[in-house]
Design a protein around this motif. Structure first.
Motif, PDB file in Angstrom:
ATOM      1  N   HIS A 157      12.962  41.535 -64.197  1.00 40.48           N
ATOM      2  CA  HIS A 157      12.982  41.925 -65.614  1.00 40.48           C
ATOM      3  C   HIS A 157      14.316  41.543 -66.250  1.00 40.48           C
ATOM      4  CE1 HIS A 157       9.954  45.141 -64.217  1.00 40.48           C
ATOM      5  NE2 HIS A 157       9.320  44.049 -64.610  1.00 40.48           N
TER       6      HIS A 157
ATOM      7  N   GLN B 237      14.128  37.834 -66.821  1.00 42.27           N
ATOM      8  CA  GLN B 237      13.243  37.549 -67.965  1.00 42.27           C
ATOM      9  C   GLN B 237      13.973  37.810 -69.280  1.00 42.27           C
ATOM     10  OE1 GLN B 237       9.897  40.124 -67.217  1.00 42.27           O
ATOM     11  NE2 GLN B 237       8.727  38.514 -66.187  1.00 42.27           N
ATOM     12  N   SER B 238      14.675  38.926 -69.323  1.00 44.75           N
ATOM     13  CA  SER B 238      15.411  39.290 -70.534  1.00 44.75           C
ATOM     14  C   SER B 238      16.504  38.262 -70.835  1.00 44.75           C
ATOM     15  CB  SER B 238      16.009  40.691 -70.349  1.00 44.75           C
ATOM     16  OG  SER B 238      16.951  40.946 -71.325  1.00 44.75           O
TER      17      SER B 238
ATOM     18  N   TYR C  57      14.993  35.003 -72.059  1.00 42.74           N
ATOM     19  CA  TYR C  57      14.491  35.106 -73.432  1.00 42.74           C
ATOM     20  C   TYR C  57      15.615  34.904 -74.456  1.00 42.74           C
ATOM     21  CZ  TYR C  57      11.314  36.525 -77.127  1.00 42.74           C
ATOM     22  OH  TYR C  57      10.516  36.522 -78.244  1.00 42.74           O
ATOM     23  N   LYS C  58      16.812  35.327 -74.076  1.00 47.15           N
ATOM     24  CA  LYS C  58      17.956  35.182 -74.991  1.00 47.15           C
ATOM     25  C   LYS C  58      18.278  33.726 -75.288  1.00 47.15           C
ATOM     26  CE  LYS C  58      20.419  39.149 -73.203  1.00 47.15           C
ATOM     27  NZ  LYS C  58      21.547  39.546 -72.369  1.00 47.15           N
ATOM     28  N   THR C  59      17.934  32.840 -74.359  1.00 49.11           N
ATOM     29  CA  THR C  59      18.311  31.433 -74.533  1.00 49.11           C
ATOM     30  C   THR C  59      17.379  30.711 -75.512  1.00 49.11           C
ATOM     31  OG1 THR C  59      16.956  30.639 -72.695  1.00 49.11           O
ATOM     32  CG2 THR C  59      19.207  31.315 -72.162  1.00 49.11           C
ATOM     33  N   LYS C  60      16.326  31.406 -75.927  1.00 52.65           N
ATOM     34  CA  LYS C  60      15.379  30.802 -76.875  1.00 52.65           C
ATOM     35  C   LYS C  60      16.138  30.319 -78.124  1.00 52.65           C
ATOM     36  CE  LYS C  60      11.034  32.107 -79.119  1.00 52.65           C
ATOM     37  NZ  LYS C  60      10.121  33.195 -79.402  1.00 52.65           N
ATOM     38  N   ARG C  61      15.958  29.083 -78.461  1.00 52.35           N
ATOM     39  CA  ARG C  61      16.600  28.456 -79.626  1.00 52.35           C
ATOM     40  C   ARG C  61      18.130  28.510 -79.602  1.00 52.35           C
ATOM     41  NH1 ARG C  61      12.510  31.132 -82.521  1.00 52.35           N
ATOM     42  NH2 ARG C  61      14.007  32.694 -83.164  1.00 52.35           N
ATOM     43  N   SER C  62      18.713  28.818 -78.450  1.00 50.33           N
ATOM     44  CA  SER C  62      20.178  28.889 -78.402  1.00 50.33           C
ATOM     45  C   SER C  62      20.774  27.490 -78.250  1.00 50.33           C
ATOM     46  CB  SER C  62      20.616  29.756 -77.219  1.00 50.33           C
ATOM     47  OG  SER C  62      20.292  29.096 -76.018  1.00 50.33           O
TER      48      SER C  62
ATOM     49  N   MET D 121      27.351  33.548 -75.929  1.00 46.62           N
ATOM     50  CA  MET D 121      26.301  34.214 -76.695  1.00 46.62           C
ATOM     51  C   MET D 121      26.556  35.729 -76.741  1.00 46.62           C
ATOM     52  SD  MET D 121      22.393  33.160 -76.207  1.00 46.62           S
ATOM     53  CE  MET D 121      22.249  33.686 -74.526  1.00 46.62           C
ATOM     54  N   GLU D 122      27.046  36.281 -75.641  1.00 48.92           N
ATOM     55  CA  GLU D 122      27.320  37.731 -75.581  1.00 48.92           C
ATOM     56  C   GLU D 122      28.619  38.054 -76.320  1.00 48.92           C
ATOM     57  OE1 GLU D 122      24.931  39.397 -74.428  1.00 48.92           O
ATOM     58  OE2 GLU D 122      23.955  38.187 -72.900  1.00 48.92           O
TER      59      GLU D 122
ATOM     60  N   LEU E 139      24.484  45.262 -73.546  1.00 47.55           N
ATOM     61  CA  LEU E 139      23.930  44.860 -72.248  1.00 47.55           C
ATOM     62  C   LEU E 139      24.391  45.801 -71.135  1.00 47.55           C
ATOM     63  CD1 LEU E 139      22.333  42.646 -70.736  1.00 47.55           C
ATOM     64  CD2 LEU E 139      24.450  41.373 -70.483  1.00 47.55           C
TER      65      LEU E 139
END
Lengths: 251, 301
Positions: A5, A8-9, A12-17, A85-86, A95
Motif C-alpha cells: 500500500h 502504491q501510494s 500514485y504521486k508520480t502521476k504527471r510529475s 516532490m515532498e 507523510l
C-alpha cells in the motif's frame, strides 16, 4: 500497514510529475536520434555489416550512447525530483504522520525509484525495437531477417539496471538529506563527470557512478556486475537507511 | 479520559535554546482544545513532538492512553493532522491528492467524495491543487485529516492567511465535526479571539511554558477575578479610607480609585458611606478584562 500500500501510494504521486515525464522523454531520446539518423541516411538495421546479430549490434550501439552519460544523468535527476516532490509541497510532515513505519516509507520511496528506472528501461527498449523495425518498413518493406534476441536483451538490461543501483542508492541518500534540489544534482553531476574523466584509474570502482560506464568499456558479459555493484549498493543503502531513521526532524 | 497527555515534555534545539520547558498538556476526549500562544511560544514544537515529527528528548507523550514511542503506527491510525502550511501535491487534483492517502489508510474510496463534500470542494474537477487559493488548500488539507475518520484532529494554525469568511467557515466546520462526530480537536492559534468562540478547553503557552490550562469556564472565572471597580470621587483620600474600612485594598490609576471586583451590595454600601461623608461620587464603573487582555497579561510575564 502493508508495504504494498505504501508503494502504491508512492507510485500514485508520480502521476504527471516531472520525474515521470523524464522517464518517457529520457527513454525515447536516443532511439529517436537513431531513428532520425536512419531516416536521414535512408537505411535501416538491415544495412548493418555486422558479425553479431544485428539486434545485438543495435542494442550495444544505443546502450553505449545511453549508458555512459545520459542514463546516469537521468537517474540523478529522477531521484532528486522524486524526493523534491515532498520538499517542494511540504508533504514530508504529512507523510510522516501517516500510520506507516519509517522503514516502510524509506523502502517504498526507493522501490518507486527502481520502478521508475524500470519504466525508463521499458520505454528505451520499446524505442529501440521501433527504431529497428520502422525504418525497415519505411524503406524496403522487409523486416530484419534475424529474430530479436529477447534473452540477450533481458540479460543486458538486467546488468545495466544492476550497474545503476549504487548510483541510485547514493543519489537517493543525497536527495533525502538535502532540501535544495541543486545540491544532490550538483554532487551527482560532479561525481559523474569526475568518474568519466578518471575512468581508466584502476580503483575507479570505488565511485558509485562508475559501474554503468565500466560495463560498456569492459563489455557487458565480461564483468560479474551483480557482485561488483551489489556490494556498494547494499553498503550505501544501509548508511542511507540509518541516516534517515536517525533524522531528528521529520517534517 | 485524556486524548493527549504529556508529562514534563522539554525540548531543546541547541544547548542554549530551551524551546519547551516541562510541558504538561492534557487534552480531554471530546474537547475542542485551543492551544494558544504568541509566535515562537512553542506551539508547533509541542504538536510536532506529539505527532512524532520531532525526536522526543525529555518527558513522556501519551495519546489515547498509550505511549507514543511504543505505539506510533497504531496511534497515528486515529489521528488526522495539519501542521503549519497545507501539505498538498500541487501537480495533482483534489481527488488525486486524497487518493494518495486513501491508499495508505485503506479507507473506503467513497470517503474521498464524502470529505470533499464536507469541506465544499466537490466541484473542483480537474483543477490542480497547486492552482487552488489558500482557503481551498486549507480546506483540502482538512479533508485529508478527515479522510480516515480519525478520533483526534490536530490543526496547527489552520486559519492562517484566510479571509474572515474562510475563518468562519472553518470554525463552523470544526464545531460540526466535534458535535456530530465526537472528534477531539486540538487547534493552535496565536489569536485568542479567533478560537475562543469554538473551544471548550484552553492551554496558553509562552516561552515554552504552559501558563494556563483549563476549561473555557475556568478562564472566564479568571477573567472575573481580574475585573475591577473604579470610583471617581471629589476626595480621593477619604474614599481610600472608606474602602480600607471595608477591608479592601484600593489602588489609584488615572485619577480613579480601583478595587478588585466585589459584590454589588458592597458597592452600594460604599457609595452610601461616601455620600454620608459628603464626598461627591462622579462615577462608579466596572472594568472587565476581556479574554484577549488576560491572554496578553499571561503571555507578558
Amino acid at each position: 500497514m502493508k508495504f504494498i500500500h505504501s508503494v502504491q501510494s508512492e507510485w500514485y504521486k508520480t502521476k504527471r510529475s516531472a520525474a515521470s515525464w523524464l522517464c518517457i522523454v529520457g527513454g525515447f531520446f536516443i532511439p529517436i536520434i537513431y531513428f532520425i539518423a536512419f531516416l536521414k541516411n535512408q537505411n535501416s538495421i538491415n544495412d548493418y555489416d555486422s558479425k553479431i546479430n544485428i539486434w545485438d549490434n543495435l542494442f550495444m550501439q544505443l546502450w553505449s550512447n545511453m549508458g555512459t552519460f545520459i542514463l546516469p544523468m537521468g537517474l540523478i535527476l529522477a531521484s532528486s525530483l522524486l524526493t523534491q516532490m515532498e520538499f517542494k509541497n511540504n508533504t514530508w510532515k504529512q507523510l510522516h504522520t501517516t500510520p506507516q513505519s519509517y522503514t516502510n516509507i524509506f523502502f517504498a520511496k526507493f522501490s518507486v525509484l527502481l520502478l521508475m528506472t524500470l519504466k525508463f528501461f521499458i520505454f528505451f527498449n520499446i524505442g529501440m525495437i521501433l527504431t529497428g523495425l520502422l525504418p525497415c518498413l519505411i524503406f524496403d518493406h522487409q523486416l530484419p531477417k534475424e529474430a530479436i534476441p529477447i534473452k540477450n536483451f533481458a540479460m543486458g538490461n538486467l546488468k545495466i539496471f544492476v550497474a545503476s543501483m549504487p548510483l541510485l542508492a547514493l543519489q537517493y541518500l543525497l536527495s533525502l538529506k538535502f532540501k535544495n534540489f541543486l545540491v544532490p544534482v550538483g554532487i551527482g553531476l560532479m561525481g559523474l563527470i569526475g568518474t568519466l574523466i578518471g575512468i581508466q584509474w584502476k580503483y575507479i570502482f570505488i565511485s558509485p557512478y562508475s559501474y554503468a560506464p565500466l560495463l560498456f568499456m569492459k563489455g557487458v558479459s565480461k564483468i560479474n556486475i551483480f557482485l561488483y555493484a551489489g556490494i556498494p549498493f547494499i553498503l550505501i543503502m544501509t548508511i542511507s537507511y540509518f541516516l534517515y531513521i536517525a533524522k531528528k526532524e521529520k517534517g | 479520559m485524556n486524548c493527549i497527555h504529556t508529562t514534563n515534555l522539554s525540548h531543546r534545539f541547541s544547548k542554549k535554546e530551551l524551546v519547551l520547558d516541562q510541558v504538561n498538556l492534557q487534552v480531554p476526549e471530546g474537547a475542542i482544545y485551543g492551544f494558544i500562544g504568541p509566535n515562537g511560544a512553542g506551539k508547533t514544537t509541542t504538536l510536532k513532538l506529539i505527532l512524532g515529527l520531532l525526536k522526543k528528548q525529555q518527558g513522556t507523550i501519551e495519546v489515547f492512553d498509550k505511549q507514543f514511542d511504543k505505539h506510533r503506527v497504531e496511534i497515528l491510525k486515529n489521528i488526522g493532522s495539519l501542521i503549519e502550511v497545507p501539505s498538498l501535491y500541487g501537480h495533482l487534483t483534489a481527488k488525486e491528492n486524497l487518493k494518495i492517502w486513501q491508499k495508505i489508510y485503506q479507507c473506503p474510496k467513497s470517503r474521498i467524495d464524502e470529505v470533499l463534500e464536507i469541506v465544499g470542494l466537490s466541484e473542483t474537477g480537474k483543477k490542480k491543487a497547486g492552482k487552488f487559493s489558500l482557503g481551498m488548500k486549507q480546506r483540502l488539507s482538512i479533508a485529508t485529516t478527515l479522510l480516515h475518520s480519525p478520533k483526534l484532529i490536530i490543526l496547527d494554525e489552520p486559519t492562517n492567511g484566510l479571509d474572515p469568511n474562510g475563518i468562519i467557515e472553518i470554525r463552523e466546520l470544526l464545531k460540526k465535526l466535534n458535535t456530530e462526530q465526537n472528534i477531539t480537536i486540538v487547534i493552535s492559534s496565536h489569536l485568542l479571539a479567533e478560537i475562543e468562540k469554538i473551544v471548550t478547553h484552553i492551554g496558553v503557552i509562552n516561552y515554552g511554558k504552559i501558563l494556563f490550562q483549563g476549561t473555557l469556564e475556568e478562564l472566564h472565572l479568571k477573567q472575573s477575578q481580574t475585573s475591577f471597580i473604579s470610583f471617581e470621587t471629589s476626595d480621593k483620600e477619604k474614599t481610600i479610607e472608606v474602602m480600607k474600612s471595608n477591608n479592601l485594598t484600593p489602588t489609584i490609576s488615572n485619577e480613579q480609585i480601583l478595587i478588585p471586583s466585589i459584590d454589588k451590595k458592597l458597592i452600594a454600601k460604599i457609595n452610601s458611606q461616601l455620600v454620608v461623608q459628603n464626598i461627591d461620587v462622579y462615577q462608579i464603573n466596572t472594568i472587565n478584562n476581556d479574554l484577549e487582555s488576560i491572554f496578553i497579561d499571561l503571555t507578558k510575564k
